[in-house]
Write a protein that holds these residues in place. Structure first.
Motif, PDB file in Angstrom:
ATOM      1  N   LYS A   1      11.713  17.179 -31.411  1.00  0.00           N
ATOM      2  CA  LYS A   1      12.230  17.568 -32.729  1.00  0.00           C
ATOM      3  C   LYS A   1      13.713  17.901 -32.611  1.00  0.00           C
ATOM      4  O   LYS A   1      14.144  18.558 -31.667  1.00  0.00           O
ATOM      5  N   ILE A   2      14.468  17.470 -33.608  1.00  0.00           N
ATOM      6  CA  ILE A   2      15.891  17.793 -33.659  1.00  0.00           C
ATOM      7  C   ILE A   2      16.033  19.282 -33.963  1.00  0.00           C
ATOM      8  O   ILE A   2      15.445  19.782 -34.917  1.00  0.00           O
ATOM      9  N   VAL A   3      16.803  19.983 -33.113  1.00  0.00           N
ATOM     10  CA  VAL A   3      17.014  21.416 -33.327  1.00  0.00           C
ATOM     11  C   VAL A   3      18.441  21.725 -33.769  1.00  0.00           C
ATOM     12  O   VAL A   3      18.703  22.807 -34.304  1.00  0.00           O
ATOM     13  N   GLU A   4      19.356  20.784 -33.553  1.00  0.00           N
ATOM     14  CA  GLU A   4      20.749  21.032 -33.940  1.00  0.00           C
ATOM     15  C   GLU A   4      21.507  19.720 -34.060  1.00  0.00           C
ATOM     16  O   GLU A   4      21.341  18.827 -33.219  1.00  0.00           O
ATOM     17  N   ILE A   5      22.315  19.617 -35.090  1.00  0.00           N
ATOM     18  CA  ILE A   5      23.230  18.485 -35.246  1.00  0.00           C
ATOM     19  C   ILE A   5      24.622  19.044 -35.461  1.00  0.00           C
ATOM     20  O   ILE A   5      24.843  19.862 -36.348  1.00  0.00           O
ATOM     21  N   THR A   6      25.564  18.608 -34.619  1.00  0.00           N
ATOM     22  CA  THR A   6      26.958  19.007 -34.742  1.00  0.00           C
ATOM     23  C   THR A   6      27.757  17.753 -35.073  1.00  0.00           C
ATOM     24  O   THR A   6      27.840  16.838 -34.255  1.00  0.00           O
ATOM     25  N   ARG A   7      28.299  17.706 -36.280  1.00  0.00           N
ATOM     26  CA  ARG A   7      29.045  16.527 -36.731  1.00  0.00           C
ATOM     27  C   ARG A   7      30.534  16.693 -36.455  1.00  0.00           C
ATOM     28  O   ARG A   7      31.105  17.735 -36.724  1.00  0.00           O
ATOM     29  N   GLY A   8      31.139  15.644 -35.950  1.00  0.00           N
ATOM     30  CA  GLY A   8      32.582  15.594 -35.796  1.00  0.00           C
ATOM     31  C   GLY A   8      33.143  14.593 -36.791  1.00  0.00           C
ATOM     32  O   GLY A   8      32.455  14.146 -37.705  1.00  0.00           O
ATOM     33  N   ALA A   9      34.394  14.209 -36.596  1.00  0.00           N
ATOM     34  CA  ALA A   9      35.027  13.253 -37.501  1.00  0.00           C
ATOM     35  C   ALA A   9      34.422  11.855 -37.352  1.00  0.00           C
ATOM     36  O   ALA A   9      34.226  11.150 -38.336  1.00  0.00           O
ATOM     37  N   VAL A  10      34.113  11.469 -36.118  1.00  0.00           N
ATOM     38  CA  VAL A  10      33.604  10.120 -35.852  1.00  0.00           C
ATOM     39  C   VAL A  10      32.219  10.150 -35.212  1.00  0.00           C
ATOM     40  O   VAL A  10      31.374   9.316 -35.512  1.00  0.00           O
ATOM     41  N   ALA A  11      31.991  11.125 -34.323  1.00  0.00           N
ATOM     42  CA  ALA A  11      30.729  11.208 -33.590  1.00  0.00           C
ATOM     43  C   ALA A  11      30.086  12.569 -33.792  1.00  0.00           C
ATOM     44  O   ALA A  11      30.745  13.532 -34.194  1.00  0.00           O
ATOM     45  N   GLY A  12      28.808  12.626 -33.503  1.00  0.00           N
ATOM     46  CA  GLY A  12      28.084  13.879 -33.607  1.00  0.00           C
ATOM     47  C   GLY A  12      27.163  14.051 -32.419  1.00  0.00           C
ATOM     48  O   GLY A  12      26.815  13.086 -31.737  1.00  0.00           O
ATOM     49  N   LYS A  13      26.760  15.297 -32.167  1.00  0.00           N
ATOM     50  CA  LYS A  13      25.814  15.599 -31.097  1.00  0.00           C
ATOM     51  C   LYS A  13      24.490  15.984 -31.736  1.00  0.00           C
ATOM     52  O   LYS A  13      24.443  16.809 -32.650  1.00  0.00           O
ATOM     53  N   VAL A  14      23.426  15.387 -31.237  1.00  0.00           N
ATOM     54  CA  VAL A  14      22.082  15.656 -31.739  1.00  0.00           C
ATOM     55  C   VAL A  14      21.276  16.260 -30.584  1.00  0.00           C
ATOM     56  O   VAL A  14      21.029  15.588 -29.583  1.00  0.00           O
ATOM     57  N   LYS A  15      20.893  17.528 -30.727  1.00  0.00           N
ATOM     58  CA  LYS A  15      20.132  18.226 -29.698  1.00  0.00           C
ATOM     59  C   LYS A  15      18.656  18.152 -30.049  1.00  0.00           C
ATOM     60  O   LYS A  15      18.254  18.496 -31.162  1.00  0.00           O
ATOM     61  N   ILE A  16      17.838  17.709 -29.070  1.00  0.00           N
ATOM     62  CA  ILE A  16      16.419  17.464 -29.303  1.00  0.00           C
ATOM     63  C   ILE A  16      15.590  18.305 -28.341  1.00  0.00           C
ATOM     64  O   ILE A  16      15.821  18.287 -27.123  1.00  0.00           O
ATOM     65  N   ASP A  17      14.630  19.044 -28.887  1.00  0.00           N
ATOM     66  CA  ASP A  17      13.681  19.825 -28.093  1.00  0.00           C
ATOM     67  C   ASP A  17      12.540  18.896 -27.705  1.00  0.00           C
ATOM     68  O   ASP A  17      11.787  18.435 -28.569  1.00  0.00           O
ATOM     69  N   ILE A  18      12.414  18.591 -26.393  1.00  0.00           N
ATOM     70  CA  ILE A  18      11.361  17.686 -25.937  1.00  0.00           C
ATOM     71  C   ILE A  18      10.188  18.452 -25.332  1.00  0.00           C
ATOM     72  O   ILE A  18       9.297  17.857 -24.732  1.00  0.00           O
ATOM     73  N   GLY A  19      10.186  19.773 -25.505  1.00  0.00           N
ATOM     74  CA  GLY A  19       9.059  20.585 -25.059  1.00  0.00           C
ATOM     75  C   GLY A  19       9.241  21.147 -23.665  1.00  0.00           C
ATOM     76  O   GLY A  19      10.094  20.705 -22.895  1.00  0.00           O
ATOM     77  N   GLY A  20       8.449  22.153 -23.355  1.00  0.00           N
ATOM     78  CA  GLY A  20       8.481  22.757 -22.021  1.00  0.00           C
ATOM     79  C   GLY A  20       9.792  23.441 -21.712  1.00  0.00           C
ATOM     80  O   GLY A  20      10.141  23.595 -20.539  1.00  0.00           O
ATOM     81  N   GLY A  21      10.533  23.828 -22.744  1.00  0.00           N
ATOM     82  CA  GLY A  21      11.825  24.461 -22.527  1.00  0.00           C
ATOM     83  C   GLY A  21      12.933  23.480 -22.190  1.00  0.00           C
ATOM     84  O   GLY A  21      14.007  23.877 -21.752  1.00  0.00           O
ATOM     85  N   HIS A  22      12.690  22.185 -22.402  1.00  0.00           N
ATOM     86  CA  HIS A  22      13.666  21.145 -22.072  1.00  0.00           C
ATOM     87  C   HIS A  22      14.272  20.552 -23.338  1.00  0.00           C
ATOM     88  O   HIS A  22      13.587  20.373 -24.343  1.00  0.00           O
ATOM     89  N   PHE A  23      15.557  20.222 -23.243  1.00  0.00           N
ATOM     90  CA  PHE A  23      16.300  19.638 -24.348  1.00  0.00           C
ATOM     91  C   PHE A  23      17.100  18.447 -23.840  1.00  0.00           C
ATOM     92  O   PHE A  23      17.521  18.426 -22.681  1.00  0.00           O
ATOM     93  N   VAL A  24      17.298  17.471 -24.698  1.00  0.00           N
ATOM     94  CA  VAL A  24      18.247  16.390 -24.426  1.00  0.00           C
ATOM     95  C   VAL A  24      19.220  16.357 -25.594  1.00  0.00           C
ATOM     96  O   VAL A  24      18.867  16.701 -26.723  1.00  0.00           O
ATOM     97  N   THR A  25      20.456  15.974 -25.302  1.00  0.00           N
ATOM     98  CA  THR A  25      21.478  15.873 -26.334  1.00  0.00           C
ATOM     99  C   THR A  25      22.027  14.458 -26.329  1.00  0.00           C
ATOM    100  O   THR A  25      22.378  13.920 -25.277  1.00  0.00           O
ATOM    101  N   SER A  26      22.100  13.872 -27.505  1.00  0.00           N
ATOM    102  CA  SER A  26      22.620  12.529 -27.656  1.00  0.00           C
ATOM    103  C   SER A  26      23.890  12.569 -28.491  1.00  0.00           C
ATOM    104  O   SER A  26      23.948  13.253 -29.518  1.00  0.00           O
ATOM    105  N   THR A  27      24.892  11.841 -28.054  1.00  0.00           N
ATOM    106  CA  THR A  27      26.110  11.679 -28.845  1.00  0.00           C
ATOM    107  C   THR A  27      26.027  10.335 -29.550  1.00  0.00           C
ATOM    108  O   THR A  27      25.885   9.300 -28.905  1.00  0.00           O
TER     109      THR A  27
END
Length: 69
Positions: free
Chosen positions: A12-38
């Protein structure tokens, strides 16, 4: 859908940080682990991404480089 990538994580997406051109999408993948995609802001809009939405993170990369002194 079949993929060649072997690192596929649903979460599940827990945070989105938008910039002018790109954004960071933080995803909770369970077990206390997260991945972030730009991704582009255009992709955030086209995929209708928002906090709380379930997404699949597909990792197909040969290298991740981090460094500290």
């Amino acid at each position: 859908m079949k993929l060649s990538a072997r690192n596929v994580f649903e979460g599940k997406i827990v945070e989105i940080t938008r910039g002018a051109v790109a954004g960071k999408v933080k995803i909770d993948i369970g077990g206390g682990h997260f991945v972030t995609s730009t991704v582009t802001v255009e992709a955030i809009d086209d995929l209708n991404l928002s906090e709380g939405k379930t997404v699949t993170a597909i990792v197909k990369s040969s290298d991740i480089i981090l460094g500290v002194e």
